[in-house]
Design an enzyme around this catalytic site. Sequence first.
Site, PDB file in Angstrom:
ATOM      1  N   GLY A  23      37.835  33.532  55.995  1.00 26.66           N
ATOM      2  CA  GLY A  23      38.441  33.434  54.663  1.00 26.66           C
ATOM      3  C   GLY A  23      39.494  34.507  54.467  1.00 26.66           C
ATOM      4  CB  SER A  25      44.090  32.053  53.662  1.00 27.99           C
ATOM      5  OG  SER A  25      42.963  31.586  52.954  1.00 27.99           O
ATOM      6  NE  ARG A  26      42.906  30.738  48.667  1.00 24.90           N
ATOM      7  CZ  ARG A  26      41.835  30.499  47.910  1.00 24.90           C
ATOM      8  NH1 ARG A  26      41.689  31.110  46.748  1.00 24.90           N
ATOM      9  NH2 ARG A  26      40.890  29.660  48.298  1.00 24.90           N
ATOM     10  CG  ASN A 101      36.199  37.594  52.640  1.00 26.02           C
ATOM     11  OD1 ASN A 101      35.960  38.310  51.665  1.00 26.02           O
ATOM     12  ND2 ASN A 101      37.129  36.637  52.610  1.00 26.02           N
ATOM     13  CB  SER A 153      28.260  38.807  45.086  1.00 27.91           C
ATOM     14  OG  SER A 153      28.458  38.885  43.688  1.00 27.91           O
ATOM     15  CE1 TYR A 166      29.680  33.712  45.410  1.00 31.35           C
ATOM     16  CE2 TYR A 166      28.809  35.229  43.750  1.00 31.35           C
ATOM     17  CZ  TYR A 166      29.713  34.946  44.765  1.00 31.35           C
ATOM     18  OH  TYR A 166      30.649  35.883  45.139  1.00 31.35           O
ATOM     19  CB  ALA A 168      19.944  31.539  45.895  1.00 32.37           C
ATOM     20  CE  LYS A 170      28.874  35.750  48.125  1.00 34.11           C
ATOM     21  NZ  LYS A 170      29.666  35.798  49.368  1.00 34.11           N
TER      22      LYS A 170
HETATM   23  P1  NAP Z   1      39.092  33.706  46.963  1.00 38.70           P
HETATM   24  O1  NAP Z   1      40.261  34.443  46.449  1.00 38.70           O
HETATM   25  O2  NAP Z   1      38.653  32.444  46.307  1.00 38.70           O
HETATM   26  O3  NAP Z   1      39.336  33.439  48.530  1.00 38.70           O
HETATM   27  C1  NAP Z   1      38.363  32.758  49.265  1.00 38.70           C
HETATM   28  C2  NAP Z   1      38.728  32.776  50.726  1.00 38.70           C
HETATM   29  O4  NAP Z   1      37.682  32.112  51.440  1.00 38.70           O
HETATM   30  C3  NAP Z   1      40.001  32.015  51.026  1.00 38.70           C
HETATM   31  O5  NAP Z   1      40.641  32.617  52.120  1.00 38.70           O
HETATM   32  C4  NAP Z   1      39.497  30.626  51.398  1.00 38.70           C
HETATM   33  O6  NAP Z   1      40.331  29.900  52.285  1.00 38.70           O
HETATM   34  C5  NAP Z   1      38.217  31.007  52.135  1.00 38.70           C
HETATM   35  N1  NAP Z   1      37.272  29.906  52.154  1.00 38.70           N
HETATM   36  C6  NAP Z   1      36.698  29.280  51.110  1.00 38.70           C
HETATM   37  N2  NAP Z   1      35.866  28.325  51.551  1.00 38.70           N
HETATM   38  C7  NAP Z   1      35.951  28.343  52.900  1.00 38.70           C
HETATM   39  C8  NAP Z   1      35.364  27.591  53.932  1.00 38.70           C
HETATM   40  N3  NAP Z   1      34.498  26.596  53.670  1.00 38.70           N
HETATM   41  N4  NAP Z   1      35.674  27.884  55.209  1.00 38.70           N
HETATM   42  C9  NAP Z   1      36.544  28.877  55.500  1.00 38.70           C
HETATM   43  N5  NAP Z   1      37.150  29.623  54.563  1.00 38.70           N
HETATM   44  C10 NAP Z   1      36.844  29.350  53.284  1.00 38.70           C
HETATM   45  O7  NAP Z   1      37.765  34.624  46.976  1.00 38.70           O
HETATM   46  P2  NAP Z   1      37.612  36.209  46.941  1.00 38.70           P
HETATM   47  O8  NAP Z   1      37.455  36.617  45.540  1.00 38.70           O
HETATM   48  O9  NAP Z   1      38.621  36.871  47.796  1.00 38.70           O
HETATM   49  O10 NAP Z   1      36.161  36.325  47.621  1.00 38.70           O
HETATM   50  C11 NAP Z   1      35.970  36.735  48.950  1.00 38.70           C
HETATM   51  C12 NAP Z   1      34.491  37.016  49.139  1.00 38.70           C
HETATM   52  O11 NAP Z   1      34.081  38.026  48.220  1.00 38.70           O
HETATM   53  C13 NAP Z   1      33.584  35.821  48.871  1.00 38.70           C
HETATM   54  O12 NAP Z   1      32.512  35.810  49.774  1.00 38.70           O
HETATM   55  C14 NAP Z   1      33.081  36.082  47.472  1.00 38.70           C
HETATM   56  O13 NAP Z   1      31.854  35.447  47.231  1.00 38.70           O
HETATM   57  C15 NAP Z   1      32.969  37.582  47.484  1.00 38.70           C
HETATM   58  N6  NAP Z   1      32.991  38.201  46.154  1.00 38.70           N
HETATM   59  C16 NAP Z   1      34.084  38.098  45.352  1.00 38.70           C
HETATM   60  C17 NAP Z   1      34.049  38.703  44.095  1.00 38.70           C
HETATM   61  C18 NAP Z   1      35.211  38.655  43.151  1.00 38.70           C
HETATM   62  O14 NAP Z   1      35.063  39.150  42.015  1.00 38.70           O
HETATM   63  N7  NAP Z   1      36.345  38.109  43.507  1.00 38.70           N
HETATM   64  C19 NAP Z   1      32.905  39.388  43.696  1.00 38.70           C
HETATM   65  C20 NAP Z   1      31.824  39.464  44.549  1.00 38.70           C
HETATM   66  C21 NAP Z   1      31.874  38.880  45.784  1.00 38.70           C
HETATM   67  P3  NAP Z   1      41.402  28.787  51.760  1.00 38.70           P
HETATM   68  O15 NAP Z   1      42.600  29.578  51.268  1.00 38.70           O
HETATM   69  O16 NAP Z   1      41.737  27.978  52.947  1.00 38.70           O
HETATM   70  O17 NAP Z   1      40.715  28.011  50.694  1.00 38.70           O
END
Ligand code: NAP
Length: 258
Positions: A23, A25-26, A101, A153, A166, A168, A170
């Site tokens: 993950g 890409s973003r 991630n 998380s 989510y 469960a 995490k």
């Molecule tokens: P995000 O901006 O939504 O980015 C999600 C990333 O995961 C993207 O690169 C996406 O790829 C990739 N992805 C999603 N589903 C996928 C799949 N089935 N196979 C491969 N790649 C996949 O999320 P983020 O906020 O950066 O979160 C990153 C991690 O941190 C996650 O595990 C999330 O649960 C955790 N987290 C985030 C927060 C928060 O506040 N943001 C808090 C706690 C934990 P595409 O671009 O191709 O869709």
Amino acid sequence: MAALEGMSASHAPAVRPVAIVTGGSRGIGAAVARRLARDGFDVALSYRSGQEAAEAVAEECRAAGAKALAFRADAGSSEDCATFVAAVLAQFGRVDALVNNAGITRDGLAMRMSDDAFDQVVSVNLKGAFVMCRQVLPAMMKARAGRIVNVTSVAGVFGNAGQANYSAAKAGLIGLTQSLAKEVGSRGITVNAVAPGFVETDMTVGLNDKLREAALTRIALGRFGQPDDIAGAISFLVSKDAAYLTGQTIVVSGGLSL
Ligand code: NAP
């Protein structure tokens, strides 16, 4: 933070360590990929649908001096995970660090949550991480070295209403981290988790103003996290400075209390 001992670009230019970031890409994953490239890693990052964004992150990693590969691999598919790791080993010849991630949310109250919403979230967030660990472990065991970081998380540590699936998944990731740390510690492999709080990415952009304001009052540092805040903790965990740290979950939340 310098890359793993004996493999840092600055100290041993012949061999750069290799990091896989799922993950990438973003959001947080993209920040981790860029950061590890700056730290001296070559980077392989996966994505599900954001090819253009993933290629742009890979290009930024190259600009930082790293070899970089963007690879389409659905974290919810064991086959994709296996193909991804095989491609990394074929192209880079090694894997020194894995950052699990990739993650999704499908929020809703438990009593109305569909099987599909539960299964999908567990499949990507938890099973995908497990499968990626299983795929990289033979190479790490052989090398008698490796770093695995699972992105969990605060929802997995404290729970969160509306996120039974989510939370469960995490929380399961924390159990996976602890068990795997015990399984592979004697082979020089560390397994840790990072638990972000509220980080400004696409995942949280949809939250309404009322929820954001309420969240802000509960963050000791008085601001939301940025992807680089999480990348910094992960950079440390994959570095030589974290050699004696395993099975732990580092909460990176600005002091969020739930
Ligand atoms: P995000 O901006 O939504 O980015 C999600 C990333 O995961 C993207 O690169 C996406 O790829 C990739 N992805 C999603 N589903 C996928 C799949 N089935 N196979 C491969 N790649 C996949 O999320 P983020 O906020 O950066 O979160 C990153 C991690 O941190 C996650 O595990 C999330 O649960 C955790 N987290 C985030 C927060 C928060 O506040 N943001 C808090 C706690 C934990 P595409 O671009 O191709 O869709």
